[in-house]
Every structure is written in C-alpha cells, then in structure tokens.
Design a protein around this motif. Structure first.
Motif, PDB file in Angstrom:
ATOM      1  N   ILE B  50      39.010  43.192  45.113  1.00 25.46           N
ATOM      2  CA  ILE B  50      38.075  42.313  44.687  1.00 25.46           C
ATOM      3  C   ILE B  50      37.521  40.870  45.475  1.00 25.46           C
ATOM      4  O   ILE B  50      38.337  40.442  46.079  1.00 25.46           O
ATOM      5  CB  ILE B  50      38.322  41.941  43.452  1.00 25.46           C
ATOM      6  CG1 ILE B  50      38.850  42.693  42.496  1.00 25.46           C
ATOM      7  CG2 ILE B  50      37.402  40.771  42.685  1.00 25.46           C
ATOM      8  CD1 ILE B  50      39.463  42.444  41.208  1.00 25.46           C
ATOM      9  N   GLU B  68      32.492  38.094  35.892  1.00 25.79           N
ATOM     10  CA  GLU B  68      32.097  39.165  36.829  1.00 25.79           C
ATOM     11  C   GLU B  68      33.233  39.469  37.722  1.00 25.79           C
ATOM     12  O   GLU B  68      33.318  40.795  38.045  1.00 25.79           O
ATOM     13  CB  GLU B  68      31.047  38.646  37.554  1.00 25.79           C
ATOM     14  CG  GLU B  68      29.802  38.560  37.237  1.00 25.79           C
ATOM     15  CD  GLU B  68      28.573  37.901  37.762  1.00 25.79           C
ATOM     16  OE1 GLU B  68      28.797  37.579  39.068  1.00 25.79           O
ATOM     17  OE2 GLU B  68      27.281  37.680  37.666  1.00 25.79           O
ATOM     18  N   GLU B  72      34.229  43.574  37.709  1.00 28.31           N
ATOM     19  CA  GLU B  72      34.288  43.918  39.096  1.00 28.31           C
ATOM     20  C   GLU B  72      35.883  44.624  39.220  1.00 28.31           C
ATOM     21  O   GLU B  72      35.671  45.685  39.570  1.00 28.31           O
ATOM     22  CB  GLU B  72      34.233  43.044  40.420  1.00 28.31           C
ATOM     23  CG  GLU B  72      34.304  43.550  41.574  1.00 28.31           C
ATOM     24  CD  GLU B  72      33.096  44.591  42.039  1.00 28.31           C
ATOM     25  OE1 GLU B  72      32.106  44.400  41.362  1.00 28.31           O
ATOM     26  OE2 GLU B  72      33.220  45.228  42.992  1.00 28.31           O
TER      27      GLU B  72
END
Lengths: 173, 173
Positions: B50, B68, B72
DNA sequence: CCTTTTTTGTATCAGTCACTACATTATCCC
DNA sequence: GGGATAATGTAGTGACTGATACAAAAAAGG
C-alpha cells in the motif's frame, strides 16, 4: 501449548515431554497430533471460546449483541498473555491440512451462528455484516498475538461496535 | 511463492526448483532462505504494498485518507487469488524468528507512518486509531487468505472507514 | 591456447518432523 | 500367586528441514 504457540510450532516431542509420556502412549491415547488438537478444540469451544449462544439474544437489538460479541472477543483474546488470540481463528491459519480443517469446522459453525442470527432480522445485510464480524475478530486475534492486552483490543472492538450500531440504524431508517 | 503460501510453507527445495538452480547457487546468491525473504519484502514494500505516503495526504481530512488506506488494502489484498493478503502482515505471523523480525521491520515502519500522520492532527487519538487501523488491516489480510475477493473485503473496509469518519467527527465536536 | 577464478552440480550434512515395531513392565482377573 | 491383557519405554523408521564440502565445469584474463 497449541493456544500459546500455535499448532505448527508445537511438536509431538514437546507434547510428550509436557505430558510426561512417551510417543507410543501419546499415539495410543490421541491417535495423532491432529487428533489431540481436535479434542483441544472441542474443549475450547465448550468452555474457553466466546459464548455466542448466550450473547446473541433475540430480545435485544442485533447491533448491541454483535457489539457485545466483539467486546467479549477483546476480553478473552487478550486475557492471558501466554495464550493470546482465538485458538479456532488461529487454527484456521495452520499449515497442516488436518489441523486447519478441524479448526474450520468450529469456525464455520460459529460463523453460521452469527449469520443466522443477523439474517433472522436483517436478511439483506447478513452476508455483509457477518464478513465484518469475521474481519474484526480475525484482526483482534492477530493483534492479541502481537502482544496487545485486553484494554487496547477493547478500544478497537468498541469502535467496530459503534460501526455496527450505525449500520443497523441506517438499515432501519 | 512466499506471498502465495507463506514463508513457513515454502521450503528451500521449492525455491531452488522454481528458480532452476541448485542449493549452493541459492545460498551463494541470497545467503539464506530468510535472506531472500528480506529482499522480497524490500521489493514488495517498494511496489506491491500500500502506498501510504501517497495516500496519507496533509491536504485532505484524516479520516478520508485513512479510509482510503483501508479500501486500498481491500483492493490489493484481494486482487490476486494466488497471492492473497499482505506479505508483510502475514510475515509477522511466521514461526521463523528471522522471517518474523524482517517482516516486523516493514510493518512497524508502516505503522509509524500511520501513527505520525494521525498524531500530527489528532494526537489524543493517535494510539487508539492506529490500533484500529492495524486490527482492520490484519483482519482484511486474514479474510483474503481465506479466499475472500476484493468485493467482500471492500464492503468490510468501507464499514470500517465509516467508523473512522464517525470517530473523527466526534473528536471535532 | 592456457591458466586462474568463479560458478555450478553431486552428494550429503546434522537435525527435526510425525510416527511405530518391538520388547518389557505393570495391571487385572481368577 | 499365575496367566492373560493392557499400557509403557527403548529405539528407530523414513521423509523432510535448512544449509555445505567438494569437485567438475564454465567463464574470464593474459
């Protein structure tokens, strides 16, 4: 020992030494390493694991009961530092196929209990919420295994619990 | 292979067979099994993991950026069924001390990134929220390893994300 | 082309894994 | 107490673990 170090990390030699018996007696009594593990899982499900049946009550809001399951998980997973996390959840991650299968039986049963409980009153969200419960419980068990105590686990469990409340209150509206 | 089956489940024999080389060449090139794993982790952190630095932006709400990150994670962890979950998170659960230590280095770095990001604007809740992020990410990785795809993971990630929004909006008030 | 250095393959190291064949000891029944 | 039965300890099974000693082959340098 399975709970403390995980199925894979415990050898038959460890077990026989701890039990004060020799391998032949061990295999006469339990059949195999996985056989003993199965019996340990059974005992754990009866006494050491989360009492889903008692927590998932029909006379209380679904979200409240689910949140209480998560909080109970935080309590139990972090209770003893020398046996952190959930024996069943951790067992499903074993590299031994037999041990993994044995743990999955118990895990799937618990999962079905949760799913059915939600589905009885919120059928459209049962899959989604069950996944969330699974995710949080797997996460809590992992964090317990990293050494986090009940307090830190409980904070995360409560946050997840508040997310559940929100989810159900929206479904209501 | 480490990502697909986990460090412990991959043997040196598996690796040499897959690479088409013999053990002496393997040890000349990588030093040890854990040595190769370290290099794999390095590569993973640069490309496969990530992108925390890009996601954790100072010009956007903290809760949005954290949400987010979780989304992700759901995307990446469930992207390929033959390499599910997070290589780093799963590595921290290895039974091999060297591999575990190597994975923890990367995990702790990522954790510190998240913690500092939150602490910059919400110092009083940084510990708590970081724990929650860790818990959810560990849970998502575990669920991916159980075979859940991106869609199912994403649903749980979004729920956790909404919990984050709520948490920060309360701190505001 | 020949020597030197590096790389590779053969074969194997000691150690651990879960598990067992066999012989001895203990227990039980009469 | 004696004979059948069950449980146990000794010792070792083959298969696999990560990691190497050694020698043959390949590459590099003059």
């Amino acid at each position: 020992m399975f709970h403390a170090r995980g199925y894979d990390a415990v050898s038959v030699a460890d077990l026989t030494a701890a039990l004060g018996i020799k391998p032949p007696s061990f295999y006469a009594a339990f059949g195999s390493k996985a056989g003993l593990y199965s019996r340990v899982l059974e005992r754990y499900s009866e006494s050491g694991a989360i009492p889903f049946a008692a927590l998932l009550r029909a006379d209380r809001p679904v979200a409240v009961c689910l949140a209480e399951v998560l909080e109970e998980a935080a309590r139990r997973y972090g209770a003893s530092a020398d046996a952190p996390g959930c024996l069943v959840v951790e067992g499903t991650r074993s590299n031994d196929p037999d041990a993994q299968a044995a743990a999955c039986v118990h895990h799937d049963a618990a999962e079905a209990l949760i799913h059915d409980y939600i589905a009885a009153r919120f059928p459209e969200g049962a899959d989604r919420i069950t996944d969330f419960m699974d995710t949080v419980m797997a996460g809590l068990s992992a964090m317990a295994r990293r050494g986090h105590g009940t307090e830190r686990l409980m904070a995360s469990a409560k946050m997840a619990g508040r997310a559940l409340m929100r989810e159900f209150s929206e479904d209501h509206a």
